[in-house]
Design an enzyme around this catalytic site. Structure first.
Site, PDB file in Angstrom:
ATOM      1  N   GLN A 154      -5.702  -4.736  -0.320  1.00 40.42           N
ATOM      2  CA  GLN A 154      -4.466  -5.474  -0.596  1.00 40.42           C
ATOM      3  C   GLN A 154      -3.241  -4.617  -0.276  1.00 40.42           C
ATOM      4  OE1 GLN A 154      -3.594  -8.173  -4.106  1.00 40.42           O
ATOM      5  NE2 GLN A 154      -2.874  -6.240  -4.939  1.00 40.42           N
ATOM      6  N   LEU A 184      -2.138  -7.799 -18.898  1.00 42.88           N
ATOM      7  CA  LEU A 184      -1.826  -6.429 -18.481  1.00 42.88           C
ATOM      8  C   LEU A 184      -2.643  -5.380 -19.218  1.00 42.88           C
ATOM      9  CD1 LEU A 184       2.064  -6.762 -18.250  1.00 42.88           C
ATOM     10  CD2 LEU A 184       0.333  -7.177 -16.477  1.00 42.88           C
ATOM     11  N   MET A 225      -9.924   0.191 -14.508  1.00 40.90           N
ATOM     12  CA  MET A 225      -9.401  -0.878 -15.366  1.00 40.90           C
ATOM     13  C   MET A 225      -9.153  -2.128 -14.545  1.00 40.90           C
ATOM     14  SD  MET A 225      -6.829   0.824 -18.054  1.00 40.90           S
ATOM     15  CE  MET A 225      -7.423   2.064 -19.195  1.00 40.90           C
ATOM     16  N   GLY A 242      -3.404   0.227 -16.441  1.00 41.93           N
ATOM     17  CA  GLY A 242      -3.223   0.369 -14.993  1.00 41.93           C
ATOM     18  C   GLY A 242      -1.936  -0.309 -14.528  1.00 41.93           C
ATOM     19  N   HIS A 243      -1.727  -1.554 -14.961  1.00 39.97           N
ATOM     20  CA  HIS A 243      -0.486  -2.257 -14.613  1.00 39.97           C
ATOM     21  C   HIS A 243       0.739  -1.482 -15.118  1.00 39.97           C
ATOM     22  CE1 HIS A 243      -3.268  -5.905 -14.953  1.00 39.97           C
ATOM     23  NE2 HIS A 243      -2.786  -6.037 -13.726  1.00 39.97           N
TER      24      HIS A 243
HETATM   25  P1  AMP Z   1      -3.503  -7.875 -10.642  1.00 39.60           P
HETATM   26  O1  AMP Z   1      -2.805  -8.283 -11.895  1.00 39.60           O
HETATM   27  O2  AMP Z   1      -4.959  -7.645 -10.797  1.00 39.60           O
HETATM   28  O3  AMP Z   1      -3.132  -8.738  -9.466  1.00 39.60           O
HETATM   29  O4  AMP Z   1      -2.911  -6.439 -10.286  1.00 39.60           O
HETATM   30  C1  AMP Z   1      -1.533  -6.220 -10.155  1.00 39.60           C
HETATM   31  C2  AMP Z   1      -1.300  -4.824  -9.624  1.00 39.60           C
HETATM   32  O5  AMP Z   1      -1.880  -3.876 -10.511  1.00 39.60           O
HETATM   33  C3  AMP Z   1      -1.946  -4.595  -8.254  1.00 39.60           C
HETATM   34  O6  AMP Z   1      -1.073  -3.818  -7.450  1.00 39.60           O
HETATM   35  C4  AMP Z   1      -3.196  -3.844  -8.602  1.00 39.60           C
HETATM   36  O7  AMP Z   1      -3.662  -3.010  -7.561  1.00 39.60           O
HETATM   37  C5  AMP Z   1      -2.715  -3.008  -9.767  1.00 39.60           C
HETATM   38  N1  AMP Z   1      -3.838  -2.554 -10.580  1.00 39.60           N
HETATM   39  C6  AMP Z   1      -4.842  -3.320 -11.086  1.00 39.60           C
HETATM   40  N2  AMP Z   1      -5.738  -2.542 -11.741  1.00 39.60           N
HETATM   41  C7  AMP Z   1      -5.292  -1.261 -11.634  1.00 39.60           C
HETATM   42  C8  AMP Z   1      -5.769   0.007 -12.097  1.00 39.60           C
HETATM   43  N3  AMP Z   1      -6.897   0.117 -12.792  1.00 39.60           N
HETATM   44  N4  AMP Z   1      -5.046   1.107 -11.802  1.00 39.60           N
HETATM   45  C9  AMP Z   1      -3.893   1.014 -11.081  1.00 39.60           C
HETATM   46  N5  AMP Z   1      -3.389  -0.147 -10.626  1.00 39.60           N
HETATM   47  C10 AMP Z   1      -4.073  -1.269 -10.901  1.00 39.60           C
END
Ligand code: AMP
Length: 283
Positions: A150, A30, A181, A33-34
């Site tokens: 997505q 994490l 990020m 962003g997460h």
């Molecule tokens: P992931 O762990 O990459 O599958 O991402 C999980 C969630 O976090 C997804 O909804 C992504 O779109 C969101 N996410 C990933 N990176 C960012 C970011 N930089 N800013 C906002 N949300 C993000």
């Protein structure tokens, strides 16, 4: 904060949560962003559930499933500090037991952009998110605009299968130099990390051209491609200006548009996007 590894254990703990429940699915490792999604869920819900699951079915055999970064203890500490109530951390066998044979396919929308270069990716995403929705039973689900296609696929899935879930798409959180990020940024070598900022710069160029009145998608695409080509460490996969609902490529920007790109930086595949006109949400 409670943590459940099995679906049965999760359901027992889920029954005690105050409603409405906001849900943030992640693949872990994490970053800020997460955590911004968790905060968004917290503001809109009485309880927050997060999941950490590196979903094998959304990786092609050639992709980085085995190398995908993991740090569960750190992730759980971050989620607890952010006020999550319950975290689901299944193993692959729990989600895909022997004989697993049921898939969710969002069709048309996934033929384009990310789907064109990763043909089995969104089947994996839609299936795992659909299954997580059934297990978690959230009233609200928060996704990041970072993965714009997505989010659109999940919106389609919610509407088509009739999930009673409000989809919230939260803004992309960036590093101070503008790079979006991503857990995958940790793969970048120092010179690649510097070069990767050209992606954000090309999106800002599109925004500037649009603000100056340019409406030819072809013109904006080629100016973006030119800028990206000036950075030798970055190899574009696609640069797209598309209708934000259908993801069909536009000739003229005469409606809300998604400007999105994917690029290889060394071995790392990065994506980023903005919506035009600026200030408009994705949905
Ligand atoms: P992931 O762990 O990459 O599958 O991402 C999980 C969630 O976090 C997804 O909804 C992504 O779109 C969101 N996410 C990933 N990176 C960012 C970011 N930089 N800013 C906002 N949300 C993000």
């Amino acid at each position: 904060m409670k943590v459940a590894e099995s679906i049965a254990e999760f359901r027992k703990l889920r029954a005690d949560l105050a409603e409405p429940v906001g849900f943030v699915p992640t693949m872990g490792y994490l970053h800020v962003g997460h955590l911004s999604l968790v905060r968004e869920a917290r503001e809109r819900s009485a309880s927050v559930v997060a999941s950490i699951f590196v979903n094998p079915s959304q990786f092609a055999p050639t992709e980085d499933l085995a190398a995908y970064p993991r740090d569960l203890d750190r992730d759980l500490a971050l989620l607890e500090a952010e006020g999550a109530d319950l975290v689901f951390v299944p193993e692959a066998e729990e989600m895909y037991p022997d004989g697993y044979d049921t898939w969710i396919a969002v069709e048309e929308l996934t033929t384009r952009l990310e789907g064109a270069s990763r043909p089995t990716h969104f089947r994996g995403v839609a299936t795992v998110v659909g299954k997580l929705f059934v297990i978690v039973e959230p009233q609200i689900a928060v996704f990041g605009q970072k993965d714009a296609q997505q989010a659109l696929v999940i919106d389609r899935l919610i509407r088509d299968l009739g999930f009673a879930i409000e989809l919230v798409v939260a803004p992309t959180i960036r590093e101070s130099d503008g790079l979006a990020m991503s857990s995958r940024n940790t793969y970048l070598e120092p010179d690649e990390r510097v070069g990767a900022t050209v992606l954000r710069q090309s999106l800002l160029l599109a925004e500037r051209l649009y603000a100056d009145g340019e409406r030819s998608a072809k013109m904006i695409r080629s100016r973006m491609q030119e800028l990206i080509a000036s950075e030798p460490l970055v190899e574009p996969v696609y640069v797209s200006l598309a209708d934000v609902t259908t993801l069909e490529e536009l000739e003229t920007i005469d409606r809300k548009a998604l400007v999105s790109l994917a690029a290889k930086v060394g071995v790392t595949r990065l994506i980023d996007n903005i919506v035009l006109p600026p200030g408009e949400g994705l949905l």
